[in-house]
Write an enzyme that holds these catalytic residues in place. Structure first.
Site, PDB file in Angstrom:
ATOM      1  N   ARG A   1     -17.099   2.293  17.807  1.00 20.83           N
ATOM      2  CA  ARG A   1     -15.733   2.612  17.430  1.00 20.83           C
ATOM      3  C   ARG A   1     -14.876   2.596  18.681  1.00 20.83           C
ATOM      4  O   ARG A   1     -15.331   2.967  19.771  1.00 20.83           O
ATOM      5  CB  ARG A   1     -15.637   3.990  16.744  1.00 20.83           C
ATOM      6  CG  ARG A   1     -16.206   4.047  15.340  1.00 20.83           C
ATOM      7  CD  ARG A   1     -15.354   3.250  14.354  1.00 20.83           C
ATOM      8  NE  ARG A   1     -15.745   3.449  12.964  1.00 20.83           N
ATOM      9  CZ  ARG A   1     -16.626   2.712  12.314  1.00 20.83           C
ATOM     10  NH1 ARG A   1     -17.230   1.714  12.954  1.00 20.83           N
ATOM     11  NH2 ARG A   1     -16.906   2.947  11.050  1.00 20.83           N
TER      12      ARG A   1
ATOM     13  N   GLU B   1      -6.529   0.464  16.882  1.00 20.90           N
ATOM     14  CA  GLU B   1      -7.029  -0.640  16.057  1.00 20.90           C
ATOM     15  C   GLU B   1      -6.227  -0.696  14.768  1.00 20.90           C
ATOM     16  O   GLU B   1      -6.106   0.329  14.097  1.00 20.90           O
ATOM     17  CB  GLU B   1      -8.513  -0.432  15.751  1.00 20.90           C
ATOM     18  CG  GLU B   1      -9.155  -1.626  15.062  1.00 20.90           C
ATOM     19  CD  GLU B   1     -10.665  -1.476  14.900  1.00 20.90           C
ATOM     20  OE1 GLU B   1     -11.126  -1.608  13.749  1.00 20.90           O
ATOM     21  OE2 GLU B   1     -11.363  -1.228  15.905  1.00 20.90           O
TER      22      GLU B   1
ATOM     23  N   HIS C   1     -13.025  -6.580  14.896  1.00 22.85           N
ATOM     24  CA  HIS C   1     -13.896  -5.742  14.053  1.00 22.85           C
ATOM     25  C   HIS C   1     -14.601  -6.609  13.002  1.00 22.85           C
ATOM     26  O   HIS C   1     -14.525  -6.351  11.805  1.00 22.85           O
ATOM     27  CB  HIS C   1     -13.090  -4.626  13.383  1.00 22.85           C
ATOM     28  CG  HIS C   1     -13.927  -3.405  13.089  1.00 22.85           C
ATOM     29  ND1 HIS C   1     -13.438  -2.134  13.151  1.00 22.85           N
ATOM     30  CD2 HIS C   1     -15.236  -3.282  12.729  1.00 22.85           C
ATOM     31  CE1 HIS C   1     -14.392  -1.258  12.841  1.00 22.85           C
ATOM     32  NE2 HIS C   1     -15.497  -1.944  12.588  1.00 22.85           N
TER      33      HIS C   1
END
Length: 303
Positions: free
Chosen positions: A216, A245, A264
């Site tokens: 993450r 993000e 991602h």
């Protein structure tokens, strides 16, 4: 056993429930819930007496922790480990791209060999958070004859790692950072791991080492990373996750000569559902048989 799939129904998950030998039911009658298609703020609509177990759809459950709905008297399982092979494969790709300077060559507009190319073979790889993804990556790295250093929650030896330290061993973490040619971040996102890779950690890394983050974005201090890349204090960074993000257009990491960004995509959506359905079927079978469930959430630890 009665299982509800929702709040949004999903045919593949419903088929997995039936294949495991359970009965699909309404939320009102279910004693197990396969959560899909909504944020945890809707969980109160489905939390009722008789509910025993909730299967969550993702490996990372930070949004569930933040929502405050997890509790000790209800069993929650995550998808931890479900997508390990897919994510480890992407991680290996990022490592090889960094080692061989593929990002720099892809951006080039003239015939010029980039500096800093190296071999993954024989290198030292440090894995911070050597759980399912880390273990899958170690197996994929075997042909490259790398030396593996690992950090996990317990400190119990990880198969294939030369050394393993517990997450709270600061000296062990420093040793991993100082000796690794590639530092892979694969730990869960919790309050304890926020900005785990900060300016001090980046300063400890080797000047030609690559940072790989597939966990993450919150685990890496983005400002400190940009500063370290600009100053050439580390070899480079390959990131599938960022903080913030999505990474805003025009962010310094985009186009940075020492950075490689994938949006991602380590676990592509079209590969997620088959893997999640397999996990649901296995856990439903286990629940019916009274066997331990996979991906049990530790409410106290937050993952």
């Amino acid at each position: 056993m009665k299982v509800h799939v929702g709040p949004v129904s999903q045919p593949d998950l419903e088929a997995a429930v039936v294949a495991a030998g359970a009965e699909l039911s309404s939320a009102e009658d279910a004693n197990a819930l396969v959560w899909f298609g909504a944020e945890p703020n809707r969980f109160a609509e489905y939390d009722r007496p008789g509910l025993e177990w909730v299967q969550l759809p993702s490996a990372g459950i930070e949004s569930w922790v933040a929502s405050g709905v997890l509790r000790e008297d209800l069993t929650f399982t995550s998808a931890a480990g479900t997508f390990a092979q897919t994510v480890a494969e992407h991680t290996l790709g990022l490592m090889l791209s960094g080692a061989r300077q593929l990002a720099a060559m892809a951006r080039a507009t003239t015939w010029q060999r980039p500096e800093g190319m190296r071999s993954l073979t024989g290198s030292t790889v440090g894995i911070i958070g050597a759980g399912g993804i880390g273990k899958a990556l170690i197996e994929m790295l075997r042909p490259f004859q790398v030396r593996v250093l690992a950090v996990n929650r317990s400190g119990k030896p990880v198969l294939g790692a030369e050394r393993t330290w517990p997450a709270d061993d600061a000296d062990g973490m420093r040793e991993l950072l100082a000796n690794s040619d590639f530092v892979v971040v694969a730990a869960p996102a919790t309050s304890a791991t926020s900005k785990l890779v900060d300016a001090a950690a980046l300063e400890t890394m080797k000047s030609d080492a690559w940072l790989i983050n597939i966990a993450r974005g919150s685990l890496v201090d983005t400002d400190a990373l940009v500063e370290a890349l600009d100053a050439g204090r580390i070899g480079g960074a390959a990131l599938d996750v960022t903080d913030p993000e999505p990474l805003p257009d025009g962010h310094p990491l985009f186009g940075h000569p020492r950075a490689l960004i994938s949006p991602h995509t380590a676990n592509p959506p079209h590969l997620q559902m088959p893997a999640l359905a397999r996990r649901v079927e296995e856990n439903v079978r286990r629940h019916i048989a009274g066997q331990p469930l996979l991906g049990l959430v530790d409410v106290t630890a937050g993952y």
